[in-house]
Design a protein around this motif. Structure first.
Motif, mmCIF file in Angstrom:
data_model
loop_
_atom_site.group_PDB
_atom_site.id
_atom_site.type_symbol
_atom_site.label_atom_id
_atom_site.label_comp_id
_atom_site.label_asym_id
_atom_site.label_seq_id
_atom_site.Cartn_x
_atom_site.Cartn_y
_atom_site.Cartn_z
ATOM 1 N N ASN A 28 -64.403 -10.401 -72.444
ATOM 2 C CA ASN A 28 -65.198 -10.685 -71.256
ATOM 3 C C ASN A 28 -64.440 -10.350 -69.975
ATOM 4 O O ASN A 28 -64.589 -11.041 -68.970
ATOM 5 C CB ASN A 28 -65.631 -12.146 -71.259
ATOM 6 N N LEU A 29 -63.653 -9.299 -69.975
ATOM 7 C CA LEU A 29 -62.871 -8.913 -68.806
ATOM 8 C C LEU A 29 -63.773 -8.623 -67.619
ATOM 9 O O LEU A 29 -63.499 -9.045 -66.503
ATOM 10 C CB LEU A 29 -61.999 -7.694 -69.115
ATOM 11 N N ARG A 30 -64.868 -7.938 -67.851
ATOM 12 C CA ARG A 30 -65.792 -7.605 -66.761
ATOM 13 C C ARG A 30 -66.367 -8.870 -66.138
ATOM 14 O O ARG A 30 -66.416 -9.002 -64.911
ATOM 15 C CB ARG A 30 -66.914 -6.714 -67.274
ATOM 16 N N MET A 31 -66.774 -9.813 -66.939
ATOM 17 C CA MET A 31 -67.345 -11.046 -66.416
ATOM 18 C C MET A 31 -66.297 -11.845 -65.639
ATOM 19 O O MET A 31 -66.599 -12.450 -64.613
ATOM 20 C CB MET A 31 -67.928 -11.897 -67.541
ATOM 21 N N THR A 32 -65.062 -11.833 -66.111
ATOM 22 C CA THR A 32 -63.984 -12.537 -65.418
ATOM 23 C C THR A 32 -63.727 -11.931 -64.042
ATOM 24 O O THR A 32 -63.642 -12.645 -63.048
ATOM 25 C CB THR A 32 -62.687 -12.498 -66.254
ATOM 26 N N VAL A 33 -63.620 -10.616 -63.974
ATOM 27 C CA VAL A 33 -63.372 -9.938 -62.700
ATOM 28 C C VAL A 33 -64.536 -10.173 -61.747
ATOM 29 O O VAL A 33 -64.343 -10.505 -60.571
ATOM 30 C CB VAL A 33 -63.136 -8.428 -62.919
ATOM 31 N N GLU A 34 -65.763 -10.049 -62.235
ATOM 32 C CA GLU A 34 -66.919 -10.254 -61.374
ATOM 33 C C GLU A 34 -67.021 -11.707 -60.926
ATOM 34 O O GLU A 34 -67.433 -11.986 -59.804
ATOM 35 C CB GLU A 34 -68.191 -9.805 -62.099
ATOM 36 N N GLY A 35 -66.619 -12.645 -61.776
ATOM 37 C CA GLY A 35 -66.620 -14.056 -61.392
ATOM 38 C C GLY A 35 -65.628 -14.342 -60.286
ATOM 39 O O GLY A 35 -65.916 -15.093 -59.349
ATOM 40 N N ILE A 36 -64.451 -13.745 -60.374
ATOM 41 C CA ILE A 36 -63.438 -13.907 -59.322
ATOM 42 C C ILE A 36 -63.962 -13.352 -58.001
ATOM 43 O O ILE A 36 -63.839 -13.988 -56.946
ATOM 44 C CB ILE A 36 -62.126 -13.216 -59.735
ATOM 45 N N LEU A 37 -64.557 -12.178 -58.045
ATOM 46 C CA LEU A 37 -65.079 -11.572 -56.818
ATOM 47 C C LEU A 37 -66.246 -12.374 -56.252
ATOM 48 O O LEU A 37 -66.385 -12.515 -55.033
ATOM 49 C CB LEU A 37 -65.500 -10.124 -57.085
ATOM 50 N N TYR A 38 -67.080 -12.938 -57.121
ATOM 51 C CA TYR A 38 -68.198 -13.763 -56.664
ATOM 52 C C TYR A 38 -67.687 -15.003 -55.940
ATOM 53 O O TYR A 38 -68.150 -15.337 -54.856
ATOM 54 C CB TYR A 38 -69.075 -14.172 -57.845
ATOM 55 N N ARG A 39 -66.718 -15.677 -56.533
ATOM 56 C CA ARG A 39 -66.178 -16.886 -55.907
ATOM 57 C C ARG A 39 -65.533 -16.559 -54.566
ATOM 58 O O ARG A 39 -65.621 -17.337 -53.618
ATOM 59 C CB ARG A 39 -65.202 -17.564 -56.832
ATOM 60 N N LYS A 40 -64.873 -15.427 -54.478
ATOM 61 C CA LYS A 40 -64.262 -15.004 -53.223
ATOM 62 C C LYS A 40 -65.341 -14.689 -52.176
ATOM 63 O O LYS A 40 -65.212 -15.050 -51.016
ATOM 64 C CB LYS A 40 -63.373 -13.781 -53.486
ATOM 65 N N ARG A 41 -66.405 -14.024 -52.624
ATOM 66 C CA ARG A 41 -67.473 -13.618 -51.702
ATOM 67 C C ARG A 41 -68.212 -14.813 -51.127
ATOM 68 O O ARG A 41 -68.514 -14.850 -49.936
ATOM 69 C CB ARG A 41 -68.448 -12.704 -52.437
ATOM 70 N N VAL A 42 -68.512 -15.818 -51.946
ATOM 71 C CA VAL A 42 -69.271 -16.970 -51.460
ATOM 72 C C VAL A 42 -68.355 -18.086 -50.943
ATOM 73 O O VAL A 42 -68.839 -19.082 -50.457
ATOM 74 C CB VAL A 42 -70.235 -17.517 -52.538
ATOM 75 N N ASP A 43 -67.044 -17.874 -51.067
ATOM 76 C CA ASP A 43 -66.042 -18.814 -50.561
ATOM 77 C C ASP A 43 -66.198 -20.218 -51.139
ATOM 78 O O ASP A 43 -66.121 -21.202 -50.433
ATOM 79 C CB ASP A 43 -66.081 -18.847 -49.033
ATOM 80 N N CYS A 44 -66.437 -20.289 -52.438
ATOM 81 C CA CYS A 44 -66.516 -21.611 -53.058
ATOM 82 C C CYS A 44 -65.135 -21.983 -53.611
ATOM 83 O O CYS A 44 -64.374 -21.128 -54.040
ATOM 84 C CB CYS A 44 -67.573 -21.656 -54.151
ATOM 85 N N PRO A 45 -64.783 -23.258 -53.558
ATOM 86 C CA PRO A 45 -63.451 -23.673 -53.997
ATOM 87 C C PRO A 45 -63.279 -23.573 -55.514
ATOM 88 O O PRO A 45 -64.244 -23.649 -56.263
ATOM 89 C CB PRO A 45 -63.358 -25.124 -53.534
#
Length: 46
Positions: A28-45
């Protein structure tokens, strides 16, 4: 089905780069990378 931020062509190039940097070939490398970018984009802790 989730909506990916990266299209398949871009992801195939990025995956090659990530795997060259001694990252584990996780299923699930793709999902992990996209999850990191999503959290960064929406600025959630973490």
């Amino acid at each position: 089905m989730p909506q990916w931020m990266f299209n398949d062509e871009f992801w195939s190039k990025l995956e090659k780069i990530l795997l060259q940097e001694a990252m584990d070939n996780k299923r699930n490398l793709r999902m992990t990378v996209e999850g990191i970018l999503y959290r960064k984009r929406v600025d959630c802790p973490w």
